[in-house]
Design an enzyme around this catalytic site. Sequence first.
Site, PDB file in Angstrom:
ATOM      1  CB  SER A  64       0.114   9.235  -6.615  1.00 59.22           C
ATOM      2  OG  SER A  64      -1.320  10.151  -7.101  1.00 59.22           O
ATOM      3  CG  ASP A 278      -0.437  10.438 -10.400  1.00 60.24           C
ATOM      4  OD1 ASP A 278      -1.178  11.258  -9.668  1.00 60.24           O
ATOM      5  OD2 ASP A 278      -0.745   9.208 -10.603  1.00 60.24           O
ATOM      6  CG  ASP A 280      -4.326  10.481 -10.020  1.00 62.18           C
ATOM      7  OD1 ASP A 280      -4.289  11.273  -9.018  1.00 62.18           O
ATOM      8  OD2 ASP A 280      -4.365   9.134 -10.001  1.00 62.18           O
ATOM      9  CD  GLU A 370     -11.369   7.977  -4.205  1.00 61.75           C
ATOM     10  OE1 GLU A 370     -11.615   7.307  -3.107  1.00 61.75           O
ATOM     11  OE2 GLU A 370     -10.327   8.605  -4.740  1.00 61.75           O
ATOM     12  CB  THR A 500      -2.132  -0.155   4.780  1.00 62.67           C
ATOM     13  OG1 THR A 500      -2.328   1.161   5.058  1.00 62.67           O
ATOM     14  CG2 THR A 500      -2.349  -0.247   3.244  1.00 62.67           C
TER      15      THR A 500
END
Length: 599
Positions: A64, A278, A280, A370, A500
């Site tokens: 992405s 990508d 999106d 978002e 993460t």
Amino acid sequence: MDLDAVKEHSALHAKPSGLVLQYGTAGFRTKAEHLDHVMFRMGLLAVLRSKQTKSTIGIMVTASHNPEEDNGVKLVDPLGEMLAPSWEEHATCLANAEEQDMPRVLLDISVKAAVSLQQDAFVVIGRDTRPSSEKLSQSVIDGVTVLKGQFHDYGLLTTPQLHYMVYCRNTGGQYGKATLEGYYEKLSKAFMELTKQASCSGDENRSLKVDCANGIGALKLREMEHYIAQGLSVQLFNDGTKGKLNHLCGADFVKSHQKPPHGMEMKSNERCCSFDGDADRIVYYYLDVDGHFHLIDGDKIATLISSFLKELLLEIGESLNIGVVQTAYANGSSTRYLEEVMKVPVYCTKTGVKHLHHKAQEFDIGVYFEANGHGTVLFSKAAETKIKQLARELEDKKRKAAKMLENVIDLINQTAGDAVSDMLVIEAVLILKGLTVQQWDALYRDLPNRQLKVKVADRQVISTTDAERQVVTPPGLQEAINDLVKKYKLSRAFVRPSGTEDIVRVYAEADSQENADSLAHAVSLAVFQLAGGVGEAPQLEKIHEGCWKIKPYYQLLGMPFPSPLHNHARYFAGFPTVHMNGEGGGDLTQPVLPQQNLG
């Protein structure tokens, strides 16, 4: 399942020793050179998932908006949605299994998931334009074929195009034709039909400048150009002919840095947009007559689209329920505008597309975006059926409104956020409502905001509730945030742990940028004190426009300077100056800590 063959082929895609990866919302992402074994194993997993669901499964090779050197992979479930959470766990387990354990883990997954190994399997594969993607895509194919799965390699696709292909194949073509031509024809036909309804087009030669992030979006938008040429002229920048993927361009860069991408020529009041790597995500922007940059992010996209849909529903007199789904990061002004002006109900979910998508499915028409520009519109099957029926039965203005809703259903990619599809929806709405980009931007004024992050020893000490807007633990932190928020007008703040790494993300907004910054810094200090902050207290003080320096945290607490007293010039002399992306704005992603202690 021929485990000997699996073992033999797996040795050709050996896992680097000690490497541990986690499958998340974005699948797996890391440096491309570490992903060969993961790609092979995701090919294996896709075959098992296909056998279990008796459906076509998708695999997309992309990272992405990450740098060109990275890559990644994610699986697409039967209805074009993201992989089921239980299978995310299987993916993580399989990717991290040591070489000698991998066949056993594969067998365990098939048993736990009750996979019928005799069932046929079919997998479709797509990839982005990264230099590493073609080779990694071949590793996916190796995994699929060793388990005797059938596959179709679409080659270069945007991520949402692969989602679309999976859904088409699993609905027997009802959603559309599972080819690129089918995708282009479906979207362009709906776009042209929709824009024909405009009472007067105003701008006869409507044009849009598009920053394609040097990614796959450029190739696919170029292929689609002639399908939409009568309704929209697109001028492509950062089209991949020179420049690196996502480097100083793309939706993520523009949103993060609050400035135009490199390589785009902009004149005042021109409509411009950026895709990510990508395709999106999409954000819009323009320069005003004074040369000031204005960003139109996912919040304003959701507001434009949902307001338009609400108006159409009012026109046809149908009581279909519409809802907008946001996360805590949505600007408070957008929420107030939707609820108080447009009377559209707004719901908040945890951060992550899967949470937004799931909540949006609860409505007849669910809109979610978002702030980063990733989003779409979902129509329930009952709503689709009703709208198509009304488009046939109603008359005059009501029939026209129903027909426009029917066109939107075909124009929007309901499987995932899709920059191309979203762009066409936005352009159609602007034409139909007769809005300029400036008028769209002026629907409401975003509250100034600031995002920071604080390093902590263990992010798990932070737990939240109410869609991550309220802290449960550690004790006292939410009370401290509440007290700080009371000091500023139109303010709110929340904190949430990273998924993460051991950092806590802080968000604050208020009536002015200075107050938003001050609130964010004060909240980050509270996090540092109460949630086990690491290193020096992360506090900053504004010295002049665009510049920041460390502010001693005892000042923020109203404590006196330590003895002996230090004068300010001497105190700040050894501390770093931080420029906010060189522009005096944008997200500050890492507070800078002092290089020395005070005696």
